[in-house]
Structure formats: structure tokens, C-alpha cells
Design a protein around this motif. Structure first.
Motif, short mmCIF file in Angstrom:
data_model
loop_
_atom_site.label_atom_id
_atom_site.label_comp_id
_atom_site.label_asym_id
_atom_site.label_seq_id
_atom_site.Cartn_x
_atom_site.Cartn_y
_atom_site.Cartn_z
N SER A 30 30.58 26.31 37.57
CA SER A 30 30.81 24.89 37.82
C SER A 30 32.12 24.73 38.60
O SER A 30 32.98 25.61 38.57
CB SER A 30 30.89 24.13 36.50
N PRO A 31 32.28 23.61 39.31
CA PRO A 31 33.53 23.38 40.04
C PRO A 31 34.75 23.39 39.13
O PRO A 31 35.86 23.70 39.57
CB PRO A 31 33.33 22.00 40.67
N GLU A 32 34.57 23.10 37.85
CA GLU A 32 35.70 23.07 36.91
C GLU A 32 35.98 24.43 36.29
O GLU A 32 36.90 24.58 35.49
CB GLU A 32 35.41 22.11 35.75
N TRP A 33 35.19 25.46 36.63
CA TRP A 33 35.33 26.78 36.01
C TRP A 33 36.73 27.33 36.22
O TRP A 33 37.29 27.27 37.30
CB TRP A 33 34.32 27.76 36.59
N ARG A 34 37.30 27.84 35.15
CA ARG A 34 38.61 28.48 35.19
C ARG A 34 38.49 29.82 34.49
O ARG A 34 37.72 29.99 33.54
CB ARG A 34 39.68 27.64 34.48
N GLU A 35 39.29 30.77 34.95
CA GLU A 35 39.32 32.09 34.35
C GLU A 35 39.75 32.01 32.90
O GLU A 35 40.72 31.34 32.57
CB GLU A 35 40.36 32.92 35.12
N GLY A 36 39.06 32.70 32.03
CA GLY A 36 39.42 32.72 30.62
C GLY A 36 40.36 33.87 30.29
O GLY A 36 40.77 34.64 31.16
N GLY A 40 41.34 37.27 32.56
CA GLY A 40 42.77 37.44 32.84
C GLY A 40 43.29 38.76 32.31
O GLY A 40 44.07 39.45 32.99
N ASN A 41 42.84 39.15 31.12
CA ASN A 41 43.26 40.44 30.55
C ASN A 41 42.74 41.61 31.39
O ASN A 41 43.46 42.59 31.61
CB ASN A 41 42.78 40.58 29.11
N CYS A 42 41.50 41.52 31.85
CA CYS A 42 40.93 42.57 32.71
C CYS A 42 41.72 42.68 34.02
O CYS A 42 42.06 43.78 34.47
CB CYS A 42 39.48 42.29 33.03
N ARG A 43 42.02 41.54 34.61
CA ARG A 43 42.78 41.52 35.87
C ARG A 43 44.17 42.13 35.67
O ARG A 43 44.64 42.93 36.48
CB ARG A 43 42.89 40.08 36.37
N GLU A 44 44.82 41.81 34.55
CA GLU A 44 46.15 42.36 34.26
C GLU A 44 46.08 43.86 34.01
O GLU A 44 46.92 44.62 34.47
CB GLU A 44 46.77 41.65 33.06
N ALA A 57 37.02 39.93 41.40
CA ALA A 57 36.73 38.57 41.86
C ALA A 57 35.42 38.10 41.24
O ALA A 57 34.47 38.87 41.11
CB ALA A 57 36.62 38.54 43.39
N ILE A 58 35.38 36.83 40.87
CA ILE A 58 34.17 36.20 40.34
C ILE A 58 33.96 34.91 41.11
O ILE A 58 34.86 34.07 41.18
CB ILE A 58 34.30 35.90 38.83
N GLU A 59 32.77 34.76 41.72
CA GLU A 59 32.52 33.57 42.53
C GLU A 59 31.03 33.31 42.67
O GLU A 59 30.21 34.18 42.42
CB GLU A 59 33.15 33.75 43.91
#
Length: 79
Positions: A30-36, A40-44, A57-59
Motif C-alpha cells: 500500500s502507499p502507506e507501507w513502511r518498513e517494519g 530494518g533488522n535484516c538491513r542493519e 529492497a522491497i517494492e
């Protein structure tokens, strides 16, 4: 729409990088989707292990579903 959800996985190697793409046709972000917290832990974790040599990346993928792309170096060096 057939109502059938599909998950496709593609893995390629290019210039000492492993690229993984996971495409899910089940829904769109959804347009309001934000990373949880989990993403964030995986990216870090990727940043700590590989520095700038890894990417996550997720899109939305052309209105056909959601694609997650992960790139990892094949060597353990984090130049």
C-alpha cells in the motif's frame, strides 16, 4: 485475475555478487507501507556484515505483485 498466487525465485551471479529476487503476486504494498522492525533488522545485519556490498529492497513490481531483491557479495570481504 485467476485468483492463483505465485511466488517466483530467481538467483543470479554477476561480478562476484549473488542477486536474489523473490516475486509474490499475492498483493501489492500500500502507499502507506513502511518498513517494519524485522526488515530494518535484516538491513542493519547486512550493513554490519557486508558494508555497502549488500543491498535489500522491497517494492511493487509493475502492479503485478511485490518483489524483494537481495544482493550479497560472494566473498567475505566488506570493502
Amino acid at each position: 485475475s485467476t485468483g492463483i498466487e505465485k511466488i517466483r525465485l530467481l538467483a543470479t551471479i554477476d561480478q562476484k555478487q549473488l542477486h536474489i529476487k523473490i516475486h509474490n503476486t499475492g498483493s501489492l504494498l500500500s502507499p502507506e507501507w513502511r518498513e517494519g522492525i524485522g526488515v530494518g533488522n535484516c538491513r542493519e545485519r547486512l550493513r554490519v556484515l557486508y558494508g555497502r556490498n549488500a543491498n535489500l529492497a522491497i517494492e511493487n513490481d509493475h502492479h503485478t505483485g511485490v518483489v524483494t531483491s537481495i544482493s550479497l557479495p560472494l566473498s567475505e570481504s566488506n570493502e
